[in-house]
Motif scaffolding. Structure first.
Motif, PDB file in Angstrom:
ATOM      1  N   SER A  17      -0.142   8.639 112.608  1.00 46.96           N
ATOM      2  CA  SER A  17       0.140   8.215 113.983  1.00 46.96           C
ATOM      3  C   SER A  17      -1.012   8.532 114.931  1.00 46.96           C
ATOM      4  CB  SER A  17       1.394   8.919 114.498  1.00 46.96           C
ATOM      5  OG  SER A  17       1.156  10.299 114.639  1.00 46.96           O
ATOM      6  N   ASN A  18      -2.041   9.216 114.417  1.00 50.00           N
ATOM      7  CA  ASN A  18      -3.169   9.665 115.238  1.00 50.00           C
ATOM      8  C   ASN A  18      -2.753  10.667 116.301  1.00 50.00           C
ATOM      9  OD1 ASN A  18      -5.166   8.014 114.005  1.00 50.00           O
ATOM     10  ND2 ASN A  18      -4.434   6.262 115.176  1.00 50.00           N
ATOM     11  N   GLU A  19      -1.545  11.205 116.208  1.00 51.58           N
ATOM     12  CA  GLU A  19      -1.055  12.135 117.211  1.00 51.58           C
ATOM     13  C   GLU A  19      -1.014  13.571 116.717  1.00 51.58           C
ATOM     14  OE1 GLU A  19       2.759  10.714 118.271  1.00 51.58           O
ATOM     15  OE2 GLU A  19       2.025   8.906 119.256  1.00 51.58           O
ATOM     16  N   SER A  20      -1.205  13.781 115.447  1.00 53.18           N
ATOM     17  CA  SER A  20      -1.058  15.118 114.896  1.00 53.18           C
ATOM     18  C   SER A  20      -2.164  15.402 113.891  1.00 53.18           C
ATOM     19  CB  SER A  20       0.313  15.274 114.221  1.00 53.18           C
ATOM     20  OG  SER A  20       0.440  16.540 113.626  1.00 53.18           O
ATOM     21  N   GLU A  21      -3.115  16.227 114.281  1.00 51.95           N
ATOM     22  CA  GLU A  21      -4.186  16.574 113.357  1.00 51.95           C
ATOM     23  C   GLU A  21      -3.647  17.382 112.183  1.00 51.95           C
ATOM     24  OE1 GLU A  21      -8.478  16.928 115.363  1.00 51.95           O
ATOM     25  OE2 GLU A  21      -7.069  18.428 116.082  1.00 51.95           O
ATOM     26  N   VAL A  22      -4.423  17.388 111.125  1.00 46.68           N
ATOM     27  CA  VAL A  22      -4.064  18.161 109.950  1.00 46.68           C
ATOM     28  C   VAL A  22      -4.609  19.585 110.107  1.00 46.68           C
ATOM     29  CG1 VAL A  22      -4.345  18.393 107.449  1.00 46.68           C
ATOM     30  CG2 VAL A  22      -4.044  16.129 108.474  1.00 46.68           C
ATOM     31  N   LEU A  23      -3.753  20.554 109.822  1.00 49.55           N
ATOM     32  CA  LEU A  23      -4.153  21.953 109.791  1.00 49.55           C
ATOM     33  C   LEU A  23      -4.570  22.303 108.370  1.00 49.55           C
ATOM     34  CD1 LEU A  23      -1.107  23.434 111.709  1.00 49.55           C
ATOM     35  CD2 LEU A  23      -3.443  23.461 112.570  1.00 49.55           C
ATOM     36  N   TYR A  24      -5.583  23.124 108.240  1.00 55.86           N
ATOM     37  CA  TYR A  24      -5.972  23.522 106.891  1.00 55.86           C
ATOM     38  C   TYR A  24      -6.328  25.003 106.869  1.00 55.86           C
ATOM     39  CZ  TYR A  24     -11.016  24.282 107.258  1.00 55.86           C
ATOM     40  OH  TYR A  24     -12.244  24.802 107.541  1.00 55.86           O
TER      41      TYR A  24
ATOM     42  N   LEU B 143      -2.364  22.898 103.434  1.00 54.95           N
ATOM     43  CA  LEU B 143      -2.442  21.866 104.471  1.00 54.95           C
ATOM     44  C   LEU B 143      -1.091  21.679 105.148  1.00 54.95           C
ATOM     45  CD1 LEU B 143      -4.358  19.362 102.197  1.00 54.95           C
ATOM     46  CD2 LEU B 143      -5.374  20.543 104.143  1.00 54.95           C
ATOM     47  N   ALA B 144      -1.118  21.424 106.445  1.00 54.79           N
ATOM     48  CA  ALA B 144       0.107  21.173 107.212  1.00 54.79           C
ATOM     49  C   ALA B 144      -0.259  20.259 108.375  1.00 54.79           C
ATOM     50  CB  ALA B 144       0.712  22.489 107.716  1.00 54.79           C
ATOM     51  N   PHE B 145       0.748  19.868 109.146  1.00 56.29           N
ATOM     52  CA  PHE B 145       0.517  19.041 110.329  1.00 56.29           C
ATOM     53  C   PHE B 145       0.830  19.850 111.586  1.00 56.29           C
ATOM     54  CE2 PHE B 145       1.340  15.961 106.976  1.00 56.29           C
ATOM     55  CZ  PHE B 145       0.329  15.021 107.190  1.00 56.29           C
ATOM     56  N   LEU B 146       0.077  19.599 112.644  1.00 56.69           N
ATOM     57  CA  LEU B 146       0.306  20.287 113.904  1.00 56.69           C
ATOM     58  C   LEU B 146       1.733  20.111 114.406  1.00 56.69           C
ATOM     59  CD1 LEU B 146      -2.994  19.501 115.829  1.00 56.69           C
ATOM     60  CD2 LEU B 146      -2.015  21.775 115.553  1.00 56.69           C
ATOM     61  N   SER B 147       2.358  19.018 114.037  1.00 58.24           N
ATOM     62  CA  SER B 147       3.695  18.701 114.534  1.00 58.24           C
ATOM     63  C   SER B 147       4.806  19.475 113.837  1.00 58.24           C
ATOM     64  CB  SER B 147       3.961  17.203 114.375  1.00 58.24           C
ATOM     65  OG  SER B 147       3.831  16.814 113.032  1.00 58.24           O
ATOM     66  N   GLN B 148       4.511  20.154 112.736  1.00 57.69           N
ATOM     67  CA  GLN B 148       5.565  20.798 111.960  1.00 57.69           C
ATOM     68  C   GLN B 148       5.899  22.182 112.515  1.00 57.69           C
ATOM     69  OE1 GLN B 148       3.431  20.189 108.177  1.00 57.69           O
ATOM     70  NE2 GLN B 148       5.225  19.080 107.430  1.00 57.69           N
ATOM     71  N   SER B 149       7.174  22.534 112.416  1.00 59.06           N
ATOM     72  CA  SER B 149       7.633  23.835 112.876  1.00 59.06           C
ATOM     73  C   SER B 149       7.507  24.869 111.769  1.00 59.06           C
ATOM     74  CB  SER B 149       9.110  23.747 113.309  1.00 59.06           C
ATOM     75  OG  SER B 149       9.619  25.038 113.596  1.00 59.06           O
TER      76      SER B 149
ATOM     77  N   LYS C  25      -3.700  31.557 110.920  1.00 55.60           N
ATOM     78  CA  LYS C  25      -5.091  31.370 110.521  1.00 55.60           C
ATOM     79  C   LYS C  25      -5.410  29.921 110.161  1.00 55.60           C
ATOM     80  CE  LYS C  25      -5.846  36.118 108.989  1.00 55.60           C
ATOM     81  NZ  LYS C  25      -6.252  37.007 107.873  1.00 55.60           N
ATOM     82  N   MET C  26      -4.395  29.061 110.146  1.00 60.41           N
ATOM     83  CA  MET C  26      -4.651  27.647 109.901  1.00 60.41           C
ATOM     84  C   MET C  26      -5.322  27.045 111.134  1.00 60.41           C
ATOM     85  SD  MET C  26      -1.380  26.168 107.795  1.00 60.41           S
ATOM     86  CE  MET C  26      -2.372  25.059 106.797  1.00 60.41           C
ATOM     87  N   VAL C  27      -6.255  26.133 110.912  1.00 62.52           N
ATOM     88  CA  VAL C  27      -6.964  25.514 112.025  1.00 62.52           C
ATOM     89  C   VAL C  27      -6.937  23.996 111.873  1.00 62.52           C
ATOM     90  CG1 VAL C  27      -8.486  27.484 112.399  1.00 62.52           C
ATOM     91  CG2 VAL C  27      -9.177  25.700 110.806  1.00 62.52           C
ATOM     92  N   PRO C  28      -6.892  23.274 113.006  1.00 62.71           N
ATOM     93  CA  PRO C  28      -6.958  21.813 112.932  1.00 62.71           C
ATOM     94  C   PRO C  28      -8.387  21.355 112.740  1.00 62.71           C
ATOM     95  CG  PRO C  28      -6.761  22.511 115.214  1.00 62.71           C
ATOM     96  CD  PRO C  28      -6.670  23.757 114.372  1.00 62.71           C
ATOM     97  N   LEU C  29      -8.557  20.302 111.961  1.00 60.46           N
ATOM     98  CA  LEU C  29      -9.895  19.788 111.720  1.00 60.46           C
ATOM     99  C   LEU C  29      -9.831  18.275 111.567  1.00 60.46           C
ATOM    100  CD1 LEU C  29     -12.829  20.831 111.288  1.00 60.46           C
ATOM    101  CD2 LEU C  29     -12.393  20.678 108.841  1.00 60.46           C
ATOM    102  N   PRO C  30     -10.597  17.526 112.348  1.00 61.70           N
ATOM    103  CA  PRO C  30     -10.632  16.064 112.200  1.00 61.70           C
ATOM    104  C   PRO C  30     -11.155  15.653 110.840  1.00 61.70           C
ATOM    105  CG  PRO C  30     -11.586  16.753 114.301  1.00 61.70           C
ATOM    106  CD  PRO C  30     -11.418  17.997 113.471  1.00 61.70           C
ATOM    107  N   HIS C  31     -10.908  14.400 110.481  1.00 62.20           N
ATOM    108  CA  HIS C  31     -11.324  13.914 109.169  1.00 62.20           C
ATOM    109  C   HIS C  31     -12.691  13.262 109.194  1.00 62.20           C
ATOM    110  CE1 HIS C  31     -10.257  10.048 110.900  1.00 62.20           C
ATOM    111  NE2 HIS C  31     -10.750   9.444 109.844  1.00 62.20           N
ATOM    112  N   ASP C  32     -13.238  12.989 110.398  1.00 61.58           N
ATOM    113  CA  ASP C  32     -14.467  12.209 110.461  1.00 61.58           C
ATOM    114  C   ASP C  32     -15.338  12.669 111.622  1.00 61.58           C
ATOM    115  OD1 ASP C  32     -16.417  10.350 110.111  1.00 61.58           O
ATOM    116  OD2 ASP C  32     -15.288   8.669 110.933  1.00 61.58           O
ATOM    117  N   ILE C  33     -16.279  13.543 111.326  1.00 65.61           N
ATOM    118  CA  ILE C  33     -17.263  13.999 112.312  1.00 65.61           C
ATOM    119  C   ILE C  33     -18.640  13.828 111.688  1.00 65.61           C
ATOM    120  CG2 ILE C  33     -18.080  15.924 113.709  1.00 65.61           C
ATOM    121  CD1 ILE C  33     -15.341  17.141 113.583  1.00 65.61           C
TER     122      ILE C  33
END
Length: 230
Positions: A49-56, A198-204, A101-109
């Protein structure tokens, strides 16, 4: 509800490549399991959805002292149920790592080693060179009869997806919630184990016994964003 076909694939990687130009990009891994059976592992590197970055989180010195069953298993996909739940992953109940300690990171930089595709390529690339054993947790799909894989062209197409946390979802993904069914990657190198979560920012990070979000508990176990995107 839970995700279908949850389990762990044991094998070796022979190819890996990132995607940057698709609407739902993944890092794709080609693996060999039992009797030269081929699998494609689709690892989410961005929310659809482009609304929730992936945490890793990558643990390069993962404590594998309690991992005694996986190395004894045969290569191939092993389904996990209540009878062998001791090999399942649960990010919350298993106390595998500190979620803060999980951090969001874009897929394309632009540039080297600075986006999620690059990070995954580092570890998978080394695993390919060393022929390291890889354990991929997620849900199985296929085999797709008379249909080659859309990425690597082997036939029949089959593989593993949902290689991420599979609980704490709301909205359209709530049906996937469940305990002891989280995805992830463990790599058994010659000198150490590396774990990729891996997780999504949107998850509780506060879930009930069915994996559904509950009231906020504390600051390390809260929803990290209000988005319900995937």
């Amino acid at each position: 509800m839970t995700i279908k076909g949850y389990g762990v694939l044991k094998g070796v990687a022979v190819d890996g490549k990132g995607e940057r130009d698709r609407s739902t990009p993944h890092y794709q891994i080609r693996m060999i399991g039992e009797e030269n059976t081929e699998y494609r592992i689709a690892v989410n590197v961005m929310s659809s959805s482009n609304e929730s970055e992936v945490l890793y989180l990558v643990d390069e010195q993962y404590d594998a002292s309690s991992i005694t069953i996986l190395p004894t298993m045969s290569n191939g996909f092993t389904h996990i149920n209540k009878n062998n739940r001791d090999i399942a992953l649960d990010y919350i109940r298993g106390d595998l790592f500190d979620p803060s300690k999980m951090v969001p990171l874009p897929h394309d930089i632009s540039g080297p080693d600075n986006d999620l595709n690059d990070k995954l390529q580092n570890y998978i690339g080394r695993a390919i060179k060393e022929e390291a054993t890889i354990y991929v947790y997620g849900s199985e799909w296929g085999p797709e009869k008379n249909r080659p894989d859309k990425i690597f062209d082997f036939e029949p197409g089959r593989g593993v997806h949902n290689v991420h946390m599979n609980q704490g979802n709301e909205g359209r993904w709530k049906v996937d919630n469940g305990p002891w069914q989280d995805g992830g990657i463990l790599i058994q190198f010659k000198d150490k184990w590396v774990a990729i979560f891996l997780a999504f920012l949107s998850q509780s990070w506060c879930t009930d016994d069915k994996g559904h979000p509950t009231e906020v508990c504390d600051h390390t176990q809260t929803k990290l964003a209000v988005s319900t995107g995937r």
